[in-house]
Design a protein around this motif. Structure first.
Motif, short mmCIF file in Angstrom:
data_model
loop_
_atom_site.label_atom_id
_atom_site.label_comp_id
_atom_site.label_asym_id
_atom_site.label_seq_id
_atom_site.Cartn_x
_atom_site.Cartn_y
_atom_site.Cartn_z
N MET A 134 0.83 -1.21 0.00
CA MET A 134 0.00 0.00 0.00
C MET A 134 0.87 1.26 0.00
O MET A 134 0.56 2.25 -0.67
N ILE A 135 1.97 1.22 0.74
CA ILE A 135 2.87 2.40 0.80
C ILE A 135 3.49 2.65 -0.57
O ILE A 135 3.63 3.80 -1.01
N GLU A 136 3.87 1.57 -1.27
CA GLU A 136 4.51 1.73 -2.58
C GLU A 136 3.57 2.33 -3.62
O GLU A 136 4.03 2.88 -4.64
N GLN A 137 2.26 2.25 -3.39
CA GLN A 137 1.29 2.80 -4.34
C GLN A 137 0.97 4.27 -4.09
O GLN A 137 0.25 4.88 -4.88
N LEU A 147 6.41 7.08 5.56
CA LEU A 147 5.77 5.82 5.93
C LEU A 147 6.72 4.64 5.73
O LEU A 147 6.71 3.68 6.51
N GLU A 148 7.53 4.69 4.67
CA GLU A 148 8.48 3.62 4.44
C GLU A 148 9.51 3.53 5.56
O GLU A 148 9.93 2.43 5.94
#
Length: 334
Positions: A134-137, A147-148
């Motif tokens: 979800m973070i990568e999107q 967030l990462e």
């Protein structure tokens, strides 16, 4: 009591009987005693000897009573001691059985707790993986980057807990194989890519073509803890050097060097102790005191020597010294 008297004077009686037998043989063989009544002489001698024994019996009777009393008391005492010894042995056996049951119970509960913890770690990996996707999107680069970083911290904590739990059974959970250092080091550096980009930290890396005999998974865990500390304490826009050398005995040395604040001399001997954070860790509140402790334990179990060279104010170098193949044979009985 009479039997006791006879037993005590058995030598006298035996001597008298032997003397009497010899006397009778002499009388029978010697013609000079042909006119003497051997039966009469024997009767007189035997009578005198019996009277002598009777007199001695009454004379020694008080002593015989004391001996019998002492023997009976001694027998009773021996019986009492035997009963006491048996009781002590029974109590010792009962205590040993109870201790064994307690140890087995503790071991069972510990294994149950370990299994539950491992199950929890594996369960939490699923939402962590979903969070990563979800973070990568996210399109907002700044939000995604933040967030990462938080996801990475959470991932490292879960990973550390997983390996800390498995560390107790490392002897059963390892597979020695030939591992290229380059593969392991680059894999671990990629894990910290977001964090390094945020701090502007780069890596100066040797070719790392050396191959070592070890467990790839646990070696990755050790390098991960060392890199985590190096990135954590390195200043922004700095470099971390990863080099490989050999000592005079041809041991392979993997060195990870940062240019951080270094370690104070008084802290250096204690950095591998459990939960020890050191002066800088207490001042910044960013250290847990578990990373190097777990790395040291894992390294020791694999026969790897892990030590630190540091000059306060100039940086820190962590060294992994890999054993030779014959030393692995001696350690693991390969």
């Amino acid at each position: 009591m009479i039997w006791l008297f006879i037993k005590q004077h058995l030598i006298w009686i035996s001597f008298f009987i032997g003397l009497l037998v010899i006397w009778n043989l002499i009388c029978m063989l010697d013609v000079g005693f042909a006119a003497v009544s051997i039966g009469y002489l024997n009767s007189v001698v035997i009578l005198l000897f019996v009277l002598f024994l009777i007199a001695r019996y009454f004379w020694e009777r008080p002593n015989l009573k004391n001996i019998l009393l002492h023997n009976s008391l001694h027998d009773v005492e021996i019986y009492r001691w035997d009963a006491y010894t048996r009781k002590v042995i029974e109590l010792y056996r009962e205590q040993s059985q109870q201790q064994m049951q307690v140890v087995q119970k503790i071991k069972f509960e510990k294994n149950e707790e370990q299994d539950e913890l491992l199950a929890w770690v594996h369960e939490i990996k699923a939402p962590l993986t979903a969070m990563k996707l979800m973070i990568e999107q996210l399109e907002d680069y700044r939000a995604r980057n933040q967030l990462e970083q938080e996801w990475l911290r959470l991932h490292l904590l879960v990973d550390r807990q997983l390996h800390q739990t498995r560390l107790q059974t490392l002897a059963e959970d390892n597979r020695l194989e030939r591992v290229r250092l380059r593969t392991i080091v680059f894999k671990e550096i990629r894990e910290f890519q977001t964090w390094c980009l945020e701090k502007g930290i780069g890596f100066q890396i040797d070719e790392l073509e050396e191959v070592v005999l070890t467990d790839a998974k646990w070696l990755g865990f050790i390098i991960r803890q060392v890199l985590s500390n190096a990135i954590k304490y390195s200043p922004h826009d700095s470099e971390i050097n990863v080099i490989v050398t050999r000592d005079t005995q041809e041991h392979i040395l993997l060195k990870i060097k940062d240019v951080g604040p270094g370690i104070r001399p008084e802290d250096l001997p204690r950095i591998f102790k459990k939960s020890y954070t050191g002066t800088i860790g207490r001042e910044t509140n960013i250290a847990t005191g578990m990373g190097l402790y777990l790395a040291k334990r894992a390294a020791t179990s694999l026969g790897i020597q892990l030590y630190v060279d540091s000059i306060y104010g100039q940086g820190t170098t962590v060294v992994l010294k890999f054993p030779m193949q014959n030393e692995y044979v001696q350690t693991f009985g390969m």
